[in-house]
Design a protein around this motif. Structure first.
Motif, PDB file in Angstrom:
ATOM      1  N   GLU A 202     -99.596  14.623 -14.876  1.00 50.95           N
ATOM      2  CA  GLU A 202    -100.629  15.436 -14.229  1.00 50.95           C
ATOM      3  C   GLU A 202    -100.881  15.013 -12.782  1.00 50.95           C
ATOM      4  OE1 GLU A 202    -102.245  18.112 -15.303  1.00 50.95           O
ATOM      5  OE2 GLU A 202    -101.064  18.088 -17.147  1.00 50.95           O
ATOM      6  N   ARG A 203    -100.637  13.717 -12.497  1.00 50.53           N
ATOM      7  CA  ARG A 203    -100.868  13.171 -11.146  1.00 50.53           C
ATOM      8  C   ARG A 203    -102.313  13.351 -10.715  1.00 50.53           C
ATOM      9  NH1 ARG A 203     -95.256  14.548  -7.852  1.00 50.53           N
ATOM     10  NH2 ARG A 203     -93.852  14.067  -9.577  1.00 50.53           N
ATOM     11  N   SER A 204    -103.208  13.240 -11.678  1.00 51.30           N
ATOM     12  CA  SER A 204    -104.620  13.481 -11.392  1.00 51.30           C
ATOM     13  C   SER A 204    -105.482  12.863 -12.483  1.00 51.30           C
ATOM     14  CB  SER A 204    -104.905  14.982 -11.298  1.00 51.30           C
ATOM     15  OG  SER A 204    -106.288  15.244 -11.328  1.00 51.30           O
ATOM     16  N   VAL A 205    -106.464  12.070 -12.084  1.00 55.05           N
ATOM     17  CA  VAL A 205    -107.405  11.498 -13.046  1.00 55.05           C
ATOM     18  C   VAL A 205    -108.286  12.586 -13.642  1.00 55.05           C
ATOM     19  CG1 VAL A 205    -109.421   9.983 -13.271  1.00 55.05           C
ATOM     20  CG2 VAL A 205    -107.411   9.210 -11.996  1.00 55.05           C
ATOM     21  N   SER A 206    -108.740  13.516 -12.807  1.00 57.83           N
ATOM     22  CA  SER A 206    -109.649  14.557 -13.290  1.00 57.83           C
ATOM     23  C   SER A 206    -108.962  15.490 -14.285  1.00 57.83           C
ATOM     24  CB  SER A 206    -110.220  15.357 -12.116  1.00 57.83           C
ATOM     25  OG  SER A 206    -109.184  15.960 -11.360  1.00 57.83           O
ATOM     26  N   ARG A 207    -107.713  15.906 -13.979  1.00 60.05           N
ATOM     27  CA  ARG A 207    -107.010  16.793 -14.915  1.00 60.05           C
ATOM     28  C   ARG A 207    -106.683  16.078 -16.220  1.00 60.05           C
ATOM     29  NH1 ARG A 207    -104.334  18.563 -10.166  1.00 60.05           N
ATOM     30  NH2 ARG A 207    -102.478  17.327 -10.647  1.00 60.05           N
ATOM     31  N   THR A 208    -106.338  14.805 -16.122  1.00 56.77           N
ATOM     32  CA  THR A 208    -106.076  14.024 -17.333  1.00 56.77           C
ATOM     33  C   THR A 208    -107.332  13.929 -18.184  1.00 56.77           C
ATOM     34  OG1 THR A 208    -104.353  12.736 -16.222  1.00 56.77           O
ATOM     35  CG2 THR A 208    -105.325  11.784 -18.196  1.00 56.77           C
ATOM     36  N   ALA A 209    -108.473  13.687 -17.533  1.00 57.49           N
ATOM     37  CA  ALA A 209    -109.740  13.607 -18.263  1.00 57.49           C
ATOM     38  C   ALA A 209    -110.054  14.921 -18.974  1.00 57.49           C
ATOM     39  CB  ALA A 209    -110.867  13.244 -17.294  1.00 57.49           C
ATOM     40  N   LEU A 210    -109.802  16.054 -18.293  1.00 57.44           N
ATOM     41  CA  LEU A 210    -110.053  17.354 -18.911  1.00 57.44           C
ATOM     42  C   LEU A 210    -109.159  17.568 -20.123  1.00 57.44           C
ATOM     43  CD1 LEU A 210    -110.494  19.733 -15.839  1.00 57.44           C
ATOM     44  CD2 LEU A 210    -112.189  19.258 -17.617  1.00 57.44           C
ATOM     45  N   LYS A 211    -107.887  17.230 -19.992  1.00 57.83           N
ATOM     46  CA  LYS A 211    -106.950  17.451 -21.100  1.00 57.83           C
ATOM     47  C   LYS A 211    -107.273  16.568 -22.298  1.00 57.83           C
ATOM     48  CE  LYS A 211    -102.979  19.678 -19.127  1.00 57.83           C
ATOM     49  NZ  LYS A 211    -101.535  19.907 -19.313  1.00 57.83           N
TER      50      LYS A 211
ATOM     51  N   GLU B  18    -101.606  10.436  -1.398  1.00 59.12           N
ATOM     52  CA  GLU B  18    -100.962  11.025  -0.232  1.00 59.12           C
ATOM     53  C   GLU B  18    -101.788  12.222   0.227  1.00 59.12           C
ATOM     54  OE1 GLU B  18     -98.444   9.926   1.387  1.00 59.12           O
ATOM     55  OE2 GLU B  18     -97.656   8.378   0.039  1.00 59.12           O
ATOM     56  N   LYS B  19    -101.351  12.881   1.310  1.00 54.33           N
ATOM     57  CA  LYS B  19    -102.093  14.035   1.829  1.00 54.33           C
ATOM     58  C   LYS B  19    -102.230  15.132   0.790  1.00 54.33           C
ATOM     59  CE  LYS B  19    -100.912  13.449   6.719  1.00 54.33           C
ATOM     60  NZ  LYS B  19    -100.245  14.060   7.897  1.00 54.33           N
ATOM     61  N   SER B  20    -101.177  15.328  -0.007  1.00 54.77           N
ATOM     62  CA  SER B  20    -101.181  16.402  -1.003  1.00 54.77           C
ATOM     63  C   SER B  20    -101.878  16.017  -2.303  1.00 54.77           C
ATOM     64  CB  SER B  20     -99.737  16.817  -1.316  1.00 54.77           C
ATOM     65  OG  SER B  20     -99.003  15.705  -1.812  1.00 54.77           O
ATOM     66  N   GLY B  21    -102.309  14.745  -2.409  1.00 54.82           N
ATOM     67  CA  GLY B  21    -102.945  14.275  -3.629  1.00 54.82           C
ATOM     68  C   GLY B  21    -102.283  13.002  -4.124  1.00 54.82           C
ATOM     69  N   MET B  22    -102.434  12.711  -5.394  1.00 56.70           N
ATOM     70  CA  MET B  22    -101.845  11.511  -5.983  1.00 56.70           C
ATOM     71  C   MET B  22    -100.378  11.763  -6.329  1.00 56.70           C
ATOM     72  SD  MET B  22    -104.378   9.310  -6.156  1.00 56.70           S
ATOM     73  CE  MET B  22    -104.174   8.116  -7.483  1.00 56.70           C
ATOM     74  N   VAL B  23     -99.530  10.774  -6.037  1.00 61.23           N
ATOM     75  CA  VAL B  23     -98.112  10.871  -6.370  1.00 61.23           C
ATOM     76  C   VAL B  23     -97.697   9.597  -7.099  1.00 61.23           C
ATOM     77  CG1 VAL B  23     -97.532  12.419  -4.475  1.00 61.23           C
ATOM     78  CG2 VAL B  23     -97.397   9.958  -4.124  1.00 61.23           C
ATOM     79  N   PRO B  24     -96.789   9.716  -8.080  1.00 57.87           N
ATOM     80  CA  PRO B  24     -96.359   8.524  -8.827  1.00 57.87           C
ATOM     81  C   PRO B  24     -95.410   7.661  -8.007  1.00 57.87           C
ATOM     82  CG  PRO B  24     -95.197  10.472  -9.610  1.00 57.87           C
ATOM     83  CD  PRO B  24     -96.200  10.951  -8.603  1.00 57.87           C
ATOM     84  N   THR B  25     -95.461   6.374  -8.259  1.00 59.29           N
ATOM     85  CA  THR B  25     -94.514   5.458  -7.623  1.00 59.29           C
ATOM     86  C   THR B  25     -93.150   5.583  -8.293  1.00 59.29           C
ATOM     87  OG1 THR B  25     -95.033   3.647  -9.132  1.00 59.29           O
ATOM     88  CG2 THR B  25     -96.386   3.841  -7.134  1.00 59.29           C
ATOM     89  N   GLU B  26     -92.157   5.008  -7.652  1.00 63.02           N
ATOM     90  CA  GLU B  26     -90.806   5.042  -8.226  1.00 63.02           C
ATOM     91  C   GLU B  26     -90.772   4.330  -9.570  1.00 63.02           C
ATOM     92  OE1 GLU B  26     -86.249   3.606  -7.066  1.00 63.02           O
ATOM     93  OE2 GLU B  26     -87.837   3.606  -5.546  1.00 63.02           O
TER      94      GLU B  26
END
Length: 317
Positions: free
Chosen positions: A24-33, A60-68
């Motif tokens: 999801e790359r998002s704490v809020s979306r993960t919490a909702l799900k 990042e500018k576009s939001g959260m991104v996962p590390t390698e």
């Protein structure tokens, strides 16, 4: 997967949280799900970072991104969860009336609307709290990987040669017909193979790079060329393009019948003897014994049987 500092701390709950956070790359979306609070998910992310020794998600500018490293670990985490699921499947129970399970089904957009509506109707009757996510398949979508990693539970397809590594069961068969405007000259004249070749056709973009569809395969095997003048990304758009044109759309009867009921269209028998289009469901070994997945597969099969047993509607001419 675990670090020495946290080898006793990484349980299946955190593994599932990790997979969802990275996807999801998002704490809020993960919490909702997960129906949890954002602070609880943020705390879990903090624990995961400590256990795995990596930021996992960076801003990042576009939001959260996962590390390698997070992307590398994601495959291992999904594999570990699949093994856990296999170990505990015998202990699972599934009650459709109370379950809040999320079922993710991949399907082409030309799947018969009547079939989809029956599936949704049955789910609403038997499992009112279950969530159904329908994923449209496209040429860039790796459905085999999605099934293997658990991002999809079932894929509905109609490839002449389905992938051999998956479980399979038949859902329904459908006749291939031609859909045209009610004012099309072919409605009065009749339809020959020569007419089919001379006609101007609307066709969909392929939804699989590796597999040729039934219609294209049949035309190629008989060396029949057609004038594919209009190409659309979605099957559902094609019927609307027929009403005031002389375009011809080759599709399945159930799909054509749905649109012929409310648009000024006619269904013509195909002058080419296409084989029946067979739709089947595919699933991965990881879900084969799961009671919840067995329930949804049985429901899909029963809905397909209802479609097959229904009387074939007459050709409109």
């Amino acid at each position: 997967m675990t670090s020495r500092r946290g080898e006793d701390q990484l349980d299946s709950h955190l593994l599932r949280m990790f997979c969802l956070l990275i996807s999801e790359r998002s704490v809020s979306r993960t919490a909702l799900k997960l129906n949890q609070s954002q602070p609880a998910v943020s705390l879990a992310l903090k624990r995961l970072r400590a256990i795995l020794g990596d930021p996992l998600l960076v801003r990042e500018k576009s939001g959260m991104v996962p590390t390698e490293r997070a992307l590398t670990l994601l495959t291992h985490a999904k594999g570990a969860l699949a093994e856990i699921d296999r170990m505990t499947v015998a202990l699972e129970s599934f009650d459709p009336q109370t379950s809040r399970q999320v079922f993710r089904i991949g399907a082409p957009d030309y799947l018969a609307p009547l079939f989809v509506s029956k599936v949704v109707e049955r789910i609403r009757q038997e499992a009112p709290y279950v969530q159904l996510n329908l994923q449209s398949l496209g040429p860039d979508f790796d459905f085999e990987r999605s099934l293997a990693e658990g991002d999809l539970d079932v894929v509905i397809g109609n490839w002449p040669e389905p992938p051999p590594r998956m479980h399979l069961s038949m859902l329904l068969e459908d006749e291939i017909v031609c859909l045209v405007s009610a004012r099309h000259p072919l409605v009065r004249k009749g339809f020959s193979i020569e007419d089919y070749q001379r006609a101007v056709h609307v066709v969909p973009m392929p939804y699989s790079i590796s597999q040729r569809g039934v219609i294209d395969a049949m035309l190629a095997s008989h060396r029949i060329a057609r004038d594919e003048r209009v190409v659309v990304q979605s099957f559902t758009l094609a019927p609307h393009l027929l009403t005031n044109t002389e375009l011809v759309f080759t599709t399945t009867r159930h799909f054509a019948s749905f649109y012929a009921d409310f648009l000024p269209l006619c269904i013509l028998p195909s002058p080419i003897a296409f084989p029946a289009m067979r739709f089947y469901q595919l699933w991965h070994e990881r879900n084969h014994l799961s009671p919840a997945h067995r329930w949804i597969r049985r429901l899909l099969g029963e809905c397909g049987s209802q479609i097959k047993s229904a009387a074939t509607p007459p050709v409109r001419q």
